[in-house]
Design a protein around this motif. Structure first.
Motif, short mmCIF file in Angstrom:
data_model
loop_
_atom_site.label_atom_id
_atom_site.label_comp_id
_atom_site.label_asym_id
_atom_site.label_seq_id
_atom_site.Cartn_x
_atom_site.Cartn_y
_atom_site.Cartn_z
N TYR A 233 0.81 -1.22 0.00
CA TYR A 233 0.00 0.00 0.00
C TYR A 233 0.85 1.27 0.00
O TYR A 233 0.39 2.33 -0.45
CB TYR A 233 -0.94 0.00 1.21
CG TYR A 233 -0.33 0.48 2.50
CD1 TYR A 233 -0.44 1.81 2.90
CD2 TYR A 233 0.40 -0.39 3.32
CE1 TYR A 233 0.12 2.25 4.09
CE2 TYR A 233 0.96 0.05 4.50
CZ TYR A 233 0.82 1.37 4.88
OH TYR A 233 1.39 1.80 6.05
N TRP B 173 -8.55 -4.43 -3.52
CA TRP B 173 -7.64 -3.31 -3.82
C TRP B 173 -7.58 -3.08 -5.32
O TRP B 173 -7.54 -4.02 -6.11
CB TRP B 173 -6.24 -3.61 -3.30
CG TRP B 173 -6.13 -3.75 -1.82
CD1 TRP B 173 -6.40 -4.86 -1.07
CD2 TRP B 173 -5.69 -2.74 -0.90
NE1 TRP B 173 -6.17 -4.61 0.26
CE2 TRP B 173 -5.73 -3.32 0.40
CE3 TRP B 173 -5.26 -1.42 -1.03
CZ2 TRP B 173 -5.35 -2.62 1.55
CZ3 TRP B 173 -4.88 -0.72 0.11
CH2 TRP B 173 -4.93 -1.32 1.38
N ASP C 100 -1.22 4.35 -6.95
CA ASP C 100 -1.21 3.58 -5.71
C ASP C 100 -2.57 2.86 -5.54
O ASP C 100 -3.60 3.31 -6.05
CB ASP C 100 -0.91 4.45 -4.48
CG ASP C 100 -1.73 5.72 -4.44
OD1 ASP C 100 -2.84 5.74 -5.02
OD2 ASP C 100 -1.28 6.71 -3.83
N ASN D 68 -6.33 6.03 -1.61
CA ASN D 68 -4.95 6.01 -1.13
C ASN D 68 -4.19 7.18 -1.74
O ASN D 68 -4.08 7.29 -2.97
CB ASN D 68 -4.30 4.68 -1.51
CG ASN D 68 -2.91 4.50 -0.92
OD1 ASN D 68 -2.35 5.41 -0.33
ND2 ASN D 68 -2.35 3.32 -1.10
#
Length: 584
Positions: free
Chosen positions: A358, A431, A439, A456
């Motif tokens: 991340y 994700w 990102d 993010n």
């Protein structure tokens, strides 16, 4: 039982005994049966008073829900009609159709649209408005299954209207066939109700000459594992294992990966408590070898999720597990063993896990979804206690663990920005860099309420679900990212529960809630959010036909027929009791 009650009970028993002795001395006098005198409070408030009212009110007619009582009655009539239409009975029982019944052809043969995708053909019918008074003809005799779902009921004094979804599966001319239809039905209000008319509002047919085949036995190739465990359903283990050891109610995870770098995919699947987890190594001939015990990963603890991922950057797949409130980190030692390197204890009962870098430091970090607080829910329980039911924020916390190398991990949930709005009964996390800024962003599918989209920004997260239009208030089960329309932008599909009962009840005038739209949305089904390219999404589930996938769980975008377009595969179902009318 308090002391006064015990004393009264004892006196009553003594009285009964003296009465029996006197009766024995005078046999000519008939004796009355002995009766235990109860304390007055016990007589006025018997133990079952607390549940009696609830049990009685399970009958919708008693509880004042005439629309639900009508749904049950009309559902039984539709089932009889379905048995006839699918050729399982040569005659239709009297009293299902009114003498004046009318309907167009219930299986029209003129199609306004036909699409062929490899072995699959989809036809959408051009519906007719011509009503006839003839008895409908059976239209699919080789039937595997048919199902009606009544999603709306409108009652008036002399008639009733229902909207019903119909799905039939079977074979025809050597091909698999599925019929999906929506009917508006007009009924009398007699007992039982009779059908006055049917007006189809949608009809499509899906046929395929080639389908999937069950190759479990040949793929696994371990007869003992098949015969001793896998052939048995969940109900078998519910009956066989003690509830105190925590038989899982929502299922257990699976992960696939090449653990020995031989180019062949290996398999690890989790099991309920008392059944050993299995690590199956794929051999060159395609068969599998059980190395669970020798690898040190044959856990008997109930295991919810598993993940093959390289956490120490040594080029092989390590194994991560969630068991109740803990995360287990097994290192792939490269010699067929997986020693335990780290354990993280959580304050939540954990569900899904995934790994992602991340913060862009070159090491994969770990995210685990928390459902309910530790100690608030037993592992074998199915439901939590959400407050409020449709928009709860009293569940367990999720956790983001930063990988700092050498099998050390730090909880950065709060410092990264994921600590806010973090008690949402999370079942799944996915994700994807939806905003194309380099990102990975995080979407959470939450049961009993609204979902989260954490954008993010260089390792710091902000919840933008409301602004992006993807809060999707409902029973979130899973989510999947994918470019659904091939425009180069990543779209989002969210699996929820579809509830025919919820759809009916929330549209009745007596269902009074301050957030009526929220409850109606809770029962609607799935969502397909199309990325608009400006940070927002548009829900096109209904227009795309992806809204109803029953009680949906996992979902995934995948191009099943290699035509360049991503299809959607959705699993559905739930544990149910063995009720004879359960298919209504």
């Amino acid at each position: 039982m308090n002391r006064l009650t015990l004393t009264l009970a004892s006196l009553a028993l003594v009285s009964c005994t003296k009465e029996k002795e006197e009766t024995a001395a005078k046999p000519e006098t008939p004796s009355a049966p002995a009766v235990l005198t109860l304390h007055p409070s016990a007589t006025k408030n018997p133990f079952n008073n607390a549940t009696k009212d609830i049990v009685v009110r399970e009958d919708p007619a008693v509880d004042g829900w005439q629309s639900e009582a009508f749904s049950v009655a009309s559902g039984k009539q539709l089932k009889l009609l379905g048995i006839y239409l699918t050729g399982q009975s040569s005659t239709l029982p009297q009293g299902v159709l009114a003498p004046s019944f009318s309907a167009p052809d219930l299986r029209p043969d003129n199609f306004e649209e036909s699409t062929s995708l490899a072995s699959i053909t989809v036809k959408k019918s051009l519906l007719s408005s011509d009503q006839t008074h003839a008895l409908p003809e059976p239209f699919l005799k080789n039937t595997n299954h048919f199902k009606f779902k009544i999603i709306r009921v409108d009652l008036s004094e002399n008639e009733a209207r229902t909207t019903a979804l119909l799905q039939i599966s079977g074979t025809e001319k050597g091909a698999r066939l599925q019929i999906n239809a929506t009917w508006n039905c007009l009924w009398s209000t007699s007992d039982p109700p009779t059908l006055l008319s049917i007006t189809p509002t949608a009809h499509e047919e899906v046929s395929s000459s080639v389908g999937f085949a069950d190759c479990t036995r040949s793929a696994i190739g371990i007869p003992a594992l098949i015969e001793d465990q896998l052939i048995y359903g969940r109900n078998h283990w519910y009956r066989s294992l003690e509830s105190s050891i925590g038989v899982e109610g929502r299922g257990n995870g699976i992960t696939i990966g090449d653990i020995n770098n031989d180019g062949l995919e290996d398999l690890y699947f989790c099991q309920p408590a008392a059944l050993p987890n299995k690590l199956l190594l794929r051999k060159s001939d395609g068969s599998l070898r059980d190395i669970s015990a020798s690898a040190g990963v044959d856990w008997l603890d109930a295991t919810r999720a598993a993940l093959f991922i390289d956490l120490d950057n040594d080029g092989d797949q390590d194994l991560i597990l969630t068991q109740a409130t803990r995360i287990l980190f097994h290192e792939n030692a490269g010699n067929g063993t997986f020693p335990l390197r780290h354990t993280h204890e959580s304050l939540s009962l954990l569900f899904s896990i995934n790994a992602v870098d991340y913060d862009g430091d070159g090491r994969l970090d770990l995210f685990a979804s928390g459902y309910s607080g530790a100690g608030e829910l037993r592992p074998e329980d199915i439901f939590a206690s959400p407050m409020p039911y449709h928009d709860a924020n009293n569940g367990g916390s999720n956790v983001l663990l930063k990988n700092t190398g050498s099998w050390t991990f730090f909880d950065v949930t709060k410092t990264s920005g994921l600590g806010g709005d973090n008690l949402r009964f999370t079942l799944a996390s996915v994700w994807e860099d939806y905003d194309n800024d380099g990102d990975p962003d995080l979407y959470l599918a939450n049961d009993f309420g609204r979902n989260n989209l954490f954008r993010n920004d260089n390792g710091t997260f902000t919840d933008v679900a409301a602004q992006a239009g993807v809060e999707d208030i409902g029973p979130g089960m899973s989510a999947a990212w994918g470019d659904a329309n091939n425009d180069g932008l990543i779209d989002l599909y969210v699996s929820n529960m579809f509830s025919s009962a919820g759809s009916r009840i929330t549209r009745q005038s007596q269902f009074q809630q301050s957030d009526l739209a929220g409850f109606q949305r809770h029962a609607r089904g799935n969502s397909l959010f199309i990325n608009q390219g400006d940070g927002t999404f548009q829900d096109e589930a209904e227009s795309s036909g992806t809204v109803m996938a029953r009680w949906a769980w996992g979902s995934q975008f995948v191009d099943l027929n290699n035509d360049g377009w991503r299809d959607l595969y959705v699993t559905n179902g739930f544990v149910t009791a063995d009720e004879r009318d359960d298919d209504l």
